[in-house]
Scaffold this motif. Structure first.
Motif, PDB file in Angstrom:
ATOM      1  N   ALA A 166      14.370  59.999  -7.629  1.00 40.16           N
ATOM      2  CA  ALA A 166      13.640  60.824  -8.600  1.00 40.16           C
ATOM      3  C   ALA A 166      13.571  62.274  -8.140  1.00 40.16           C
ATOM      4  CB  ALA A 166      12.233  60.279  -8.791  1.00 40.16           C
ATOM      5  N   TYR A 167      13.467  63.151  -9.109  1.00 38.72           N
ATOM      6  CA  TYR A 167      13.297  64.587  -8.883  1.00 38.72           C
ATOM      7  C   TYR A 167      14.566  65.170  -8.239  1.00 38.72           C
ATOM      8  CZ  TYR A 167       8.625  63.194 -10.133  1.00 38.72           C
ATOM      9  OH  TYR A 167       7.552  62.650 -10.803  1.00 38.72           O
ATOM     10  N   SER A 168      14.429  66.149  -7.368  1.00 38.88           N
ATOM     11  CA  SER A 168      15.618  66.847  -6.888  1.00 38.88           C
ATOM     12  C   SER A 168      15.397  67.424  -5.497  1.00 38.88           C
ATOM     13  CB  SER A 168      15.993  67.975  -7.860  1.00 38.88           C
ATOM     14  OG  SER A 168      17.132  68.662  -7.432  1.00 38.88           O
ATOM     15  N   ASP A 169      16.476  67.542  -4.768  1.00 39.30           N
ATOM     16  CA  ASP A 169      16.476  68.184  -3.455  1.00 39.30           C
ATOM     17  C   ASP A 169      17.467  69.341  -3.511  1.00 39.30           C
ATOM     18  OD1 ASP A 169      16.625  69.002  -0.856  1.00 39.30           O
ATOM     19  OD2 ASP A 169      17.320  67.098  -0.041  1.00 39.30           O
ATOM     20  N   PRO A 170      16.995  70.583  -3.606  1.00 36.90           N
ATOM     21  CA  PRO A 170      17.906  71.709  -3.812  1.00 36.90           C
ATOM     22  C   PRO A 170      18.794  72.038  -2.620  1.00 36.90           C
ATOM     23  CG  PRO A 170      15.679  72.501  -3.454  1.00 36.90           C
ATOM     24  CD  PRO A 170      15.593  71.010  -3.588  1.00 36.90           C
ATOM     25  N   THR A 171      18.467  71.529  -1.430  1.00 45.41           N
ATOM     26  CA  THR A 171      19.288  71.827  -0.252  1.00 45.41           C
ATOM     27  C   THR A 171      20.113  70.627   0.197  1.00 45.41           C
ATOM     28  OG1 THR A 171      17.506  71.261   1.320  1.00 45.41           O
ATOM     29  CG2 THR A 171      17.606  73.543   0.531  1.00 45.41           C
ATOM     30  N   GLY A 224      24.300  64.832 -16.570  1.00 48.55           N
ATOM     31  CA  GLY A 224      24.247  66.274 -16.757  1.00 48.55           C
ATOM     32  C   GLY A 224      23.708  66.982 -15.530  1.00 48.55           C
ATOM     33  N   ALA A 225      23.107  68.142 -15.760  1.00 49.19           N
ATOM     34  CA  ALA A 225      22.573  68.942 -14.658  1.00 49.19           C
ATOM     35  C   ALA A 225      21.397  68.230 -13.991  1.00 49.19           C
ATOM     36  CB  ALA A 225      22.132  70.312 -15.185  1.00 49.19           C
ATOM     37  N   VAL A 226      21.238  68.475 -12.702  1.00 45.80           N
ATOM     38  CA  VAL A 226      20.125  67.874 -11.965  1.00 45.80           C
ATOM     39  C   VAL A 226      18.829  68.545 -12.409  1.00 45.80           C
ATOM     40  CG1 VAL A 226      21.583  67.359  -9.988  1.00 45.80           C
ATOM     41  CG2 VAL A 226      20.303  69.503 -10.036  1.00 45.80           C
ATOM     42  N   PRO A 227      17.710  67.834 -12.323  1.00 41.58           N
ATOM     43  CA  PRO A 227      16.433  68.438 -12.718  1.00 41.58           C
ATOM     44  C   PRO A 227      15.997  69.512 -11.733  1.00 41.58           C
ATOM     45  CG  PRO A 227      16.076  66.272 -11.777  1.00 41.58           C
ATOM     46  CD  PRO A 227      17.553  66.434 -11.915  1.00 41.58           C
ATOM     47  N   ALA A 228      15.100  70.368 -12.159  1.00 43.88           N
ATOM     48  CA  ALA A 228      14.541  71.382 -11.262  1.00 43.88           C
ATOM     49  C   ALA A 228      13.697  70.694 -10.197  1.00 43.88           C
ATOM     50  CB  ALA A 228      13.688  72.366 -12.056  1.00 43.88           C
ATOM     51  N   PRO A 229      13.761  71.175  -8.966  1.00 44.02           N
ATOM     52  CA  PRO A 229      12.985  70.525  -7.898  1.00 44.02           C
ATOM     53  C   PRO A 229      11.498  70.807  -8.037  1.00 44.02           C
ATOM     54  CG  PRO A 229      14.015  72.514  -7.068  1.00 44.02           C
ATOM     55  CD  PRO A 229      14.549  72.314  -8.466  1.00 44.02           C
ATOM     56  N   PRO A 230      10.653  69.900  -7.599  1.00 50.23           N
ATOM     57  CA  PRO A 230       9.221  70.179  -7.577  1.00 50.23           C
ATOM     58  C   PRO A 230       8.925  71.230  -6.512  1.00 50.23           C
ATOM     59  CG  PRO A 230       9.685  68.103  -6.491  1.00 50.23           C
ATOM     60  CD  PRO A 230      10.974  68.558  -7.082  1.00 50.23           C
ATOM     61  N   ALA A 231       7.816  71.910  -6.635  1.00 54.21           N
ATOM     62  CA  ALA A 231       7.452  72.924  -5.648  1.00 54.21           C
ATOM     63  C   ALA A 231       7.249  72.286  -4.283  1.00 54.21           C
ATOM     64  CB  ALA A 231       6.184  73.648  -6.096  1.00 54.21           C
ATOM     65  N   SER A 232       7.752  72.950  -3.249  1.00 54.00           N
ATOM     66  CA  SER A 232       7.595  72.439  -1.890  1.00 54.00           C
ATOM     67  C   SER A 232       6.121  72.271  -1.564  1.00 54.00           C
ATOM     68  CB  SER A 232       8.236  73.406  -0.902  1.00 54.00           C
ATOM     69  OG  SER A 232       8.106  72.928   0.423  1.00 54.00           O
ATOM     70  N   GLY A 233       5.784  71.152  -0.946  1.00 51.40           N
ATOM     71  CA  GLY A 233       4.402  70.879  -0.580  1.00 51.40           C
ATOM     72  C   GLY A 233       3.609  70.131  -1.618  1.00 51.40           C
ATOM     73  N   THR A 234       4.150  69.976  -2.825  1.00 52.83           N
ATOM     74  CA  THR A 234       3.471  69.209  -3.867  1.00 52.83           C
ATOM     75  C   THR A 234       3.780  67.725  -3.685  1.00 52.83           C
ATOM     76  OG1 THR A 234       5.332  69.501  -5.383  1.00 52.83           O
ATOM     77  CG2 THR A 234       3.567  71.140  -5.463  1.00 52.83           C
ATOM     78  N   PRO A 235       2.976  66.835  -4.290  1.00 58.34           N
ATOM     79  CA  PRO A 235       3.178  65.395  -4.065  1.00 58.34           C
ATOM     80  C   PRO A 235       4.600  64.902  -4.335  1.00 58.34           C
ATOM     81  CG  PRO A 235       1.085  65.770  -5.142  1.00 58.34           C
ATOM     82  CD  PRO A 235       1.776  67.099  -5.095  1.00 58.34           C
ATOM     83  N   ASN A 236       5.221  65.349  -5.409  1.00 58.99           N
ATOM     84  CA  ASN A 236       6.551  64.846  -5.742  1.00 58.99           C
ATOM     85  C   ASN A 236       7.653  65.423  -4.871  1.00 58.99           C
ATOM     86  OD1 ASN A 236       5.565  63.206  -7.807  1.00 58.99           O
ATOM     87  ND2 ASN A 236       5.708  64.848  -9.324  1.00 58.99           N
ATOM     88  N   ALA A 237       7.337  66.468  -4.091  1.00 60.70           N
ATOM     89  CA  ALA A 237       8.347  67.068  -3.214  1.00 60.70           C
ATOM     90  C   ALA A 237       8.773  66.104  -2.119  1.00 60.70           C
ATOM     91  CB  ALA A 237       7.818  68.363  -2.606  1.00 60.70           C
TER      92      ALA A 237
END
Length: 415
Positions: free
Chosen positions: A120-125, A155-168
């Protein structure tokens, strides 16, 4: 609560202090009489109904008193932060070469298999970190075909959650899954499917897409079977003919194993106040069409070969009833399904009846290293505040076991 006998404490301390003949240090101490130890931290919090949580566990630094540190190490709840020689990884965990030797594989062998990973979600690095990981271990640099990340429908990957937030915390999971597969299979193509959220329909959509492009899919997440209201569409996503769909079984012990230990005749002094495990098997691992991957503690000989591999769960040596008289009765994550009957092949395995599942399925079909004290080192930059050097850290949980098995199956030519 009664105290464990000295033999149990000594055995636990020895298991944590050594891997083969490799000894770890005592931790960095300060003049105030405190020391820094590494303790487990789950990357994802418990899921809400209809959602799944990632199941990876990271070791992080914590300063405690020396007395507390000694007890935590003896109980199997921590390891020293200053690692003299636990394993060869930058953070003190195992390396790809160590795991490959322990499991008797050649990760550099040729293969045309694609291993899909759904998270789930995304890892931009994730790509940059994977290339750093590859360079560190002499693995070929990734190309546009060797590694590809897409959204849940391609399709395109989702935008990552903000670092430090629960879903990160899912970024830790993504990094672990990708690097664990690459460690086991240098030439497998990796398809990472990142879903919009951790709710069941989004994850199911990701699995459905992955099944169209890969014959092996690793899912390092789950939600309690108890209370889950899984739709037919969600269940169908984890059932594709000819596709090996793997899922982590979770990190807590066998359902109600505390009661099993309480009634065990080998326990000379049962505790006065029994407690029962509140854990239930995890979906999707317990589903009949899924291969549930449980966890082990992997120990090596001085030459790097496998010395032993024992059952692990996160209750492990910290669980009083399981280790009271030096018997580690606790089984790996999850346990007996409350919903599903076993497949015929599972029920026919010698000794299946001794699990106590009766007419229900055991959620664990296969297992690999998951103990964070014998875990795997990953390189991650996003959402990592523990280290400035690539963010190398040791991670475990059955989240490690699933991609390890998926990578080895890709190396072997598929399901």
């Amino acid at each position: 609560m009664q105290q464990r006998n000295s033999a149990v404490l000594a055995a636990a301390a020895l298991a944590i202090a050594t891997i083969g003949t490799a000894t770890i240090g005592t931790g960095a101490a300060s003049a105030s009489g405190t020391t820094v130890v590494q303790v487990p931290r789950r990357n994802c919090s418990a899921p809400e109904p209809g959602h799944a949580a990632c199941l990876s566990i990271r070791l992080v630094n914590k300063r405690v008193s020396r007395a507390a540190a000694a007890k935590m190490r003896a109980d199997g709840r921590a390891r020293p932060s200053s690692v003299k020689k636990l394993a060869d990884g930058p953070a003190g965990g195992y390396t790809p070469a160590q795991l490959a030797k322990a499991y008797g594989i050649n990760p550099a062998a040729a293969t045309t298999q694609t291993v899909a990973i759904v998270d789930a979600y995304s890892d931009p690095t994730v790509r940059a970190d994977l290339n750093t990981f590859d360079k560190k271990y002499g693995i070929p640099t990734e190309t546009s075909t060797s590694f590809k990340a897409v959204g849940q429908t391609g399709g395109a990957v989702p935008a990552p959650p903000a670092s430090g937030t629960p879903n990160a915390g899912w970024a830790d999971e993504i990094t672990l899954d990708v690097q664990a597969v690459r460690a086991m299979c240098h030439h497998c193509k990796i398809l990472l499917v990142e879903t919009k959220s951790n709710n069941d329909p989004d994850l199911a959509a990701g699995v459905n897409y992955a099944a169209k492009h890969a014959s092996i899919i690793s899912n390092s997440y789950g939600e309690p079977e108890k209370g889950a209201n899984q739709s037919k569409a969600t269940a169908a996503a984890y059932n594709h003919k000819g596709v090996a769909i793997l899922a982590s079984t979770g990190d807590d012990g066998w359902f109600d194993w505390d009661f099993f230990n309480l009634n065990n005749p080998n326990n000379p002094e049962p505790p006065d106040t029994p407690e029962t495990s509140s854990n239930s098997p995890e979906l999707p691992a317990s589903q009949r069409s899924v291969i549930g991957v449980g966890g082990t503690s992997l120990y090596l000989n001085p030459d790097g070969t496998r010395a032993s591999e024992t059952v692990w769960n996160d209750n492990g040596p910290a669980d009083y009833y399981g280790w009271y008289d030096a018997y580690n009765y606790g089984a790996g994550g999850s346990g007996c399904s409350t919903l599903y009957a076993p497949n015929a092949w599972q029920k026919s395995v010698a000794g299946y009846a001794t699990l106590g599942c009766g007419a229900k399925r055991s959620a664990v079909d296969i297992a690999a290293d998951a103990d964070y004290l014998t875990g795997f080192d990953i390189c991650q930059n996003f959402n990592n505040t523990d280290s400035a050097k690539c963010g190398w850290s040791t991670i475990g949980g059955t989240s490690l076991a699933s991609p390890l098995v998926a990578g080895m199956w890709g190396l072997a030519g598929g399901p």
